[in-house]
Design a protein around this motif. Structure first.
Motif, mmCIF file in Angstrom:
data_model
loop_
_atom_site.group_PDB
_atom_site.id
_atom_site.type_symbol
_atom_site.label_atom_id
_atom_site.label_comp_id
_atom_site.label_asym_id
_atom_site.label_seq_id
_atom_site.Cartn_x
_atom_site.Cartn_y
_atom_site.Cartn_z
ATOM 1 N N THR A 179 6.592 -0.686 7.410
ATOM 2 C CA THR A 179 6.215 0.559 6.749
ATOM 3 C C THR A 179 7.403 1.513 6.739
ATOM 4 O O THR A 179 8.140 1.599 7.727
ATOM 5 C CB THR A 179 5.031 1.218 7.478
ATOM 6 O OG1 THR A 179 3.868 0.398 7.319
ATOM 7 C CG2 THR A 179 4.735 2.607 6.944
ATOM 8 N N TYR A 180 7.576 2.204 5.636
ATOM 9 C CA TYR A 180 8.539 3.304 5.584
ATOM 10 C C TYR A 180 7.758 4.585 5.353
ATOM 11 O O TYR A 180 7.019 4.706 4.367
ATOM 12 C CB TYR A 180 9.565 3.104 4.472
ATOM 13 C CG TYR A 180 10.624 4.191 4.464
ATOM 14 C CD1 TYR A 180 11.643 4.186 5.405
ATOM 15 C CD2 TYR A 180 10.576 5.223 3.530
ATOM 16 C CE1 TYR A 180 12.606 5.184 5.418
ATOM 17 C CE2 TYR A 180 11.533 6.230 3.531
ATOM 18 C CZ TYR A 180 12.550 6.201 4.477
ATOM 19 O OH TYR A 180 13.501 7.203 4.495
ATOM 20 N N ALA A 181 7.901 5.539 6.268
ATOM 21 C CA ALA A 181 7.119 6.778 6.224
ATOM 22 C C ALA A 181 8.032 7.990 6.044
ATOM 23 O O ALA A 181 9.125 8.054 6.625
ATOM 24 C CB ALA A 181 6.312 6.934 7.510
ATOM 25 N N GLU A 223 3.467 7.061 3.309
ATOM 26 C CA GLU A 223 4.065 5.794 3.700
ATOM 27 C C GLU A 223 3.882 4.723 2.632
ATOM 28 O O GLU A 223 2.860 4.667 1.947
ATOM 29 C CB GLU A 223 3.462 5.304 5.024
ATOM 30 C CG GLU A 223 1.976 4.988 4.940
ATOM 31 C CD GLU A 223 1.501 4.109 6.092
ATOM 32 O OE1 GLU A 223 1.924 4.354 7.231
ATOM 33 O OE2 GLU A 223 0.678 3.196 5.837
ATOM 34 N N ARG A 260 -0.027 2.953 13.504
ATOM 35 C CA ARG A 260 1.374 2.790 13.125
ATOM 36 C C ARG A 260 2.256 3.260 14.274
ATOM 37 O O ARG A 260 2.188 4.418 14.694
ATOM 38 C CB ARG A 260 1.721 3.615 11.887
ATOM 39 C CG ARG A 260 1.409 2.950 10.559
ATOM 40 C CD ARG A 260 -0.052 2.893 10.258
ATOM 41 N NE ARG A 260 -0.291 2.553 8.842
ATOM 42 C CZ ARG A 260 -1.477 2.288 8.341
ATOM 43 N NH1 ARG A 260 -2.560 2.332 9.127
ATOM 44 N NH2 ARG A 260 -1.612 1.989 7.063
ATOM 45 N N SER A 304 3.921 0.555 2.571
ATOM 46 C CA SER A 304 3.843 -0.565 3.504
ATOM 47 C C SER A 304 3.744 -1.874 2.748
ATOM 48 O O SER A 304 3.084 -1.962 1.704
ATOM 49 C CB SER A 304 2.629 -0.401 4.424
ATOM 50 O OG SER A 304 2.592 -1.425 5.413
ATOM 51 N N PRO A 318 2.946 -1.339 11.257
ATOM 52 C CA PRO A 318 1.489 -1.191 11.146
ATOM 53 C C PRO A 318 0.759 -2.295 11.901
ATOM 54 O O PRO A 318 1.163 -3.464 11.868
ATOM 55 C CB PRO A 318 1.251 -1.313 9.629
ATOM 56 C CG PRO A 318 2.345 -2.230 9.163
ATOM 57 C CD PRO A 318 3.543 -1.958 10.056
ATOM 58 N N SER A 373 5.700 4.352 15.052
ATOM 59 C CA SER A 373 6.878 4.812 14.318
ATOM 60 C C SER A 373 8.101 4.802 15.226
ATOM 61 O O SER A 373 7.994 4.795 16.457
ATOM 62 C CB SER A 373 6.652 6.225 13.771
ATOM 63 O OG SER A 373 6.821 7.193 14.787
ATOM 64 N N THR A 412 -0.253 -6.771 9.233
ATOM 65 C CA THR A 412 0.956 -6.171 9.774
ATOM 66 C C THR A 412 2.099 -6.425 8.804
ATOM 67 O O THR A 412 1.976 -7.213 7.859
ATOM 68 C CB THR A 412 1.303 -6.718 11.164
ATOM 69 O OG1 THR A 412 2.358 -5.927 11.738
ATOM 70 C CG2 THR A 412 1.765 -8.167 11.092
ATOM 71 N N SER A 470 0.833 -1.204 0.000
ATOM 72 C CA SER A 470 0.000 0.000 0.000
ATOM 73 C C SER A 470 0.864 1.250 0.000
ATOM 74 O O SER A 470 2.008 1.252 0.468
ATOM 75 C CB SER A 470 -0.941 0.029 1.213
ATOM 76 O OG SER A 470 -0.210 0.080 2.427
#
Length: 233
Positions: free
Chosen positions: A134-136, A104, A182, A106, A160, A184, A131, A73
């Motif tokens: 994720t990179y935001a 983000e 999320r 994911s 997530p 972080s 789950t 996503s």
């Protein structure tokens, strides 16, 4: 905003590539997310789920069985908070506020509690969890007095934790509703703990607790691909 649409275009091309390479063996889903965001941290309300800012995104799922799917996503959301909305006296008296954005990407595993066979034409409903990693990307903030300032654009890993429920509303359309927190590994999304060493005197709040943000909303996905190997009818 132009950069966001550029990222979504690249994500769409990535999804199309995966879908084309897997279309003969798997069931694919591609669709959209629309909802809201809220932040959990050192400023504003302490509510865990309180969508107040707009969020949208793209989703792709590669269903490996009726019970699990690989999910990718790309979400974008506004994030804001105001101490004046808080019921905590200390926060209300402090009176800080901020606005930020989070984009983000994911990837992870979505698990269905009940069998969700996409080739069974009967209506199906199942809760699910998701789950992964994720990179935001966001603006690293700090405060000058009561004014939030942007240091530079930062990136962080997040975990997530998503729960939802979904149902097929037509032969090829699946509607879902989900809440996804999320966790972080950043603490400067709200400006409370700037990473710049020259701004260490601007720190405040709980420096041992990282920032959380939550996406709450609806997903609508379109299914395509030939009958997968887990179908026998």
């Amino acid at each position: 905003m132009h950069a966001i649409f550029h990222l979504m275009k690249r994500f769409f091309l990535f999804v199309v590539f995966i879908g084309v390479t897997q279309v003969n063996a798997q069931i694919n889903e591609i669709g959209v997310f629309l909802g809201g965001t809220n932040y959990i941290g050192d400023i504003g309300k302490t509510d865990y789920v309180n969508p107040s800012d707009l969020a949208f995104g793209l989703i792709y799922k590669w269903n490996k069985s009726p019970r699990h799917a690989y999910r990718f996503s790309l979400f974008h959301g506004e994030i804001s908070a105001n101490d004046l909305d808080s019921e905590v006296p200390g926060r209300y008296k402090r009176g800080l506020s901020f606005e930020n954005t989070v984009t983000e990407f994911s990837a992870g595993l979505e698990f269905n509690f009940f069998d969700f066979n996409l080739h069974n034409l009967e209506q199906k409903v199942t809760p699910y969890i998701y789950t992964g990693l994720t990179y935001a990307v966001y603006d690293g903030l700090f405060f000058v007095g009561k004014n939030p300032k942007s240091d530079s654009q930062h990136g962080t890993i997040a975990i997530p934790m998503v729960v939802g429920i979904k149902s097929n509303i037509t032969t090829n359309l699946i509607l879902g509703a989900e809440i996804g927190a999320r966790y972080s590994f950043a603490d400067d999304i709200d400006g409370s703990n700037p990473t710049n060493e020259n701004l260490q005197n601007q720190r405040f709040g709980n420096l041992l607790s990282k920032d959380w943000y939550v996406f709450t909303g609806f997903t609508l996905t379109y299914t395509f691909g030939e009958k997968p190997c887990y179908c026998f009818d």
